[in-house]
Design a protein around this motif. Sequence first.
Motif, PDB file in Angstrom:
ATOM      1  N   ALA A  71       4.071 -21.126  -5.470  1.00 38.07           N
ATOM      2  CA  ALA A  71       5.474 -21.443  -5.198  1.00 38.07           C
ATOM      3  C   ALA A  71       6.090 -20.402  -4.271  1.00 38.07           C
ATOM      4  N   LYS A  72       5.559 -19.182  -4.312  1.00 37.48           N
ATOM      5  CA  LYS A  72       6.043 -18.108  -3.449  1.00 37.48           C
ATOM      6  C   LYS A  72       5.095 -17.849  -2.291  1.00 37.48           C
ATOM      7  N   ASN A  73       4.036 -18.679  -2.188  1.00 33.96           N
ATOM      8  CA  ASN A  73       3.048 -18.493  -1.111  1.00 33.96           C
ATOM      9  C   ASN A  73       2.508 -17.068  -1.099  1.00 33.96           C
ATOM     10  N   ALA A  74       2.183 -16.569  -2.263  1.00 34.74           N
ATOM     11  CA  ALA A  74       1.789 -15.174  -2.384  1.00 34.74           C
ATOM     12  C   ALA A  74       0.572 -14.999  -3.285  1.00 34.74           C
ATOM     13  N   VAL A  75      -0.213 -14.022  -2.937  1.00 35.85           N
ATOM     14  CA  VAL A  75      -1.343 -13.584  -3.759  1.00 35.85           C
ATOM     15  C   VAL A  75      -1.180 -12.092  -3.973  1.00 35.85           C
ATOM     16  N   TYR A  76      -1.503 -11.647  -5.170  1.00 40.65           N
ATOM     17  CA  TYR A  76      -1.291 -10.247  -5.529  1.00 40.65           C
ATOM     18  C   TYR A  76      -2.597  -9.595  -5.962  1.00 40.65           C
ATOM     19  N   LEU A  77      -2.648  -8.301  -5.788  1.00 41.50           N
ATOM     20  CA  LEU A  77      -3.771  -7.513  -6.308  1.00 41.50           C
ATOM     21  C   LEU A  77      -3.175  -6.328  -7.059  1.00 41.50           C
ATOM     22  N   GLN A  78      -3.273  -6.391  -8.367  1.00 42.66           N
ATOM     23  CA  GLN A  78      -2.824  -5.284  -9.205  1.00 42.66           C
ATOM     24  C   GLN A  78      -3.981  -4.315  -9.371  1.00 42.66           C
TER      25      GLN A  78
ATOM     26  N   GLY B 163       0.812  -1.193   0.000  1.00 46.24           N
ATOM     27  CA  GLY B 163       0.000   0.000   0.000  1.00 46.24           C
ATOM     28  C   GLY B 163       0.856   1.257   0.000  1.00 46.24           C
ATOM     29  N   GLY B 164       0.183   2.385  -0.150  1.00 44.60           N
ATOM     30  CA  GLY B 164       0.902   3.654  -0.152  1.00 44.60           C
ATOM     31  C   GLY B 164       0.021   4.769  -0.658  1.00 44.60           C
ATOM     32  N   LEU B 165       0.660   5.881  -0.927  1.00 40.89           N
ATOM     33  CA  LEU B 165      -0.017   7.066  -1.455  1.00 40.89           C
ATOM     34  C   LEU B 165       0.250   7.155  -2.953  1.00 40.89           C
ATOM     35  N   VAL B 166      -0.810   7.298  -3.728  1.00 36.18           N
ATOM     36  CA  VAL B 166      -0.676   7.372  -5.179  1.00 36.18           C
ATOM     37  C   VAL B 166      -1.665   8.395  -5.712  1.00 36.18           C
ATOM     38  N   GLN B 167      -1.313   9.009  -6.806  1.00 39.94           N
ATOM     39  CA  GLN B 167      -2.219   9.971  -7.417  1.00 39.94           C
ATOM     40  C   GLN B 167      -3.319   9.264  -8.195  1.00 39.94           C
ATOM     41  N   SER B 168      -4.420   9.949  -8.352  1.00 41.91           N
ATOM     42  CA  SER B 168      -5.522   9.419  -9.147  1.00 41.91           C
ATOM     43  C   SER B 168      -5.034   9.028 -10.539  1.00 41.91           C
ATOM     44  N   GLY B 169      -5.435   7.837 -10.978  1.00 42.84           N
ATOM     45  CA  GLY B 169      -4.972   7.317 -12.256  1.00 42.84           C
ATOM     46  C   GLY B 169      -3.752   6.434 -12.158  1.00 42.84           C
ATOM     47  N   GLY B 170      -3.142   6.412 -10.992  1.00 43.61           N
ATOM     48  CA  GLY B 170      -1.945   5.608 -10.786  1.00 43.61           C
ATOM     49  C   GLY B 170      -2.255   4.150 -10.505  1.00 43.61           C
ATOM     50  N   SER B 171      -1.194   3.405 -10.230  1.00 38.45           N
ATOM     51  CA  SER B 171      -1.309   1.967  -9.988  1.00 38.45           C
ATOM     52  C   SER B 171      -0.554   1.567  -8.727  1.00 38.45           C
ATOM     53  N   LEU B 172      -1.022   0.504  -8.126  1.00 37.77           N
ATOM     54  CA  LEU B 172      -0.327  -0.131  -7.018  1.00 37.77           C
ATOM     55  C   LEU B 172      -0.493  -1.637  -7.145  1.00 37.77           C
ATOM     56  N   ARG B 173       0.463  -2.352  -6.622  1.00 36.59           N
ATOM     57  CA  ARG B 173       0.364  -3.803  -6.565  1.00 36.59           C
ATOM     58  C   ARG B 173       0.492  -4.237  -5.116  1.00 36.59           C
ATOM     59  N   LEU B 174      -0.557  -4.805  -4.588  1.00 36.19           N
ATOM     60  CA  LEU B 174      -0.540  -5.313  -3.231  1.00 36.19           C
ATOM     61  C   LEU B 174      -0.098  -6.773  -3.228  1.00 36.19           C
ATOM     62  N   SER B 175       0.585  -7.148  -2.175  1.00 36.11           N
ATOM     63  CA  SER B 175       1.032  -8.527  -2.009  1.00 36.11           C
ATOM     64  C   SER B 175       0.502  -9.066  -0.699  1.00 36.11           C
ATOM     65  N   CYS B 176       0.208 -10.339  -0.709  1.00 38.02           N
ATOM     66  CA  CYS B 176      -0.234 -11.046   0.497  1.00 38.02           C
ATOM     67  C   CYS B 176       0.587 -12.316   0.578  1.00 38.02           C
ATOM     68  N   VAL B 177       1.382 -12.431   1.625  1.00 40.19           N
ATOM     69  CA  VAL B 177       2.274 -13.568   1.776  1.00 40.19           C
ATOM     70  C   VAL B 177       1.881 -14.366   3.004  1.00 40.19           C
ATOM     71  N   ASP B 178       1.881 -15.676   2.851  1.00 41.04           N
ATOM     72  CA  ASP B 178       1.623 -16.572   3.976  1.00 41.04           C
ATOM     73  C   ASP B 178       2.963 -17.016   4.531  1.00 41.04           C
ATOM     74  N   SER B 179       3.306 -16.499   5.679  1.00 41.80           N
ATOM     75  CA  SER B 179       4.632 -16.787   6.241  1.00 41.80           C
ATOM     76  C   SER B 179       4.769 -18.237   6.682  1.00 41.80           C
ATOM     77  N   ARG B 180       3.647 -18.908   6.881  1.00 43.14           N
ATOM     78  CA  ARG B 180       3.714 -20.313   7.295  1.00 43.14           C
ATOM     79  C   ARG B 180       3.638 -21.256   6.100  1.00 43.14           C
ATOM     80  N   ARG B 181       3.460 -20.691   4.915  1.00 45.80           N
ATOM     81  CA  ARG B 181       3.502 -21.475   3.686  1.00 45.80           C
ATOM     82  C   ARG B 181       2.490 -22.600   3.666  1.00 45.80           C
ATOM     83  N   THR B 182       1.271 -22.288   4.115  1.00 40.75           N
ATOM     84  CA  THR B 182       0.263 -23.336   4.192  1.00 40.75           C
ATOM     85  C   THR B 182      -1.009 -23.010   3.444  1.00 40.75           C
ATOM     86  N   PHE B 183      -1.098 -21.845   2.776  1.00 44.21           N
ATOM     87  CA  PHE B 183      -2.390 -21.479   2.200  1.00 44.21           C
ATOM     88  C   PHE B 183      -2.542 -21.835   0.726  1.00 44.21           C
TER      89      PHE B 183
END
Length: 123
Positions: free
Chosen positions: A74-81, A8-28
């Motif tokens: 493989a990286k135990n990660a989910v992203y939201l672009q 997350g962060g601060l972005v101007q209108s029209g911009g983009s962000l990519r959120l990441s969600c990582v499972d530290s226990r590698r079980t999801f």
Amino acid sequence: VQLQASGGGLVQSGGSLRLSCVDSRRTFSNNAVGWFRRAPGEERKFVAAIGWRGASTTYEDSLEGRFTISRDNAKNAVYLQMNSLKPEDTAVYYCAAAYGSIVTKSIDRYRYWGQGTQVTVSS
């Protein structure tokens, strides 16, 4: 399952962000994973979800086309672009792992929650 959202962060209108969600226990890798958001003064609302293999996705109707969910087990990660961001997208974004492997929009079907990451879109 122990989830941590970031990006997350601060972005101007029209911009983009990519959120990441990582499972530290590698079980999801067998769970569907969803993103939700809570804007100031509002309830937490569904954004997008992805099935355990990544083949099935679903979105809140108004967000489809701007937001894209994906996962890399493989990286135990989910992203939201998030593209073409608007001030009304400002919220705390949470990732969550569902009880099962099938995509669902129902918040009641999500068992494990990350801590949230703030997204602020300026006009």
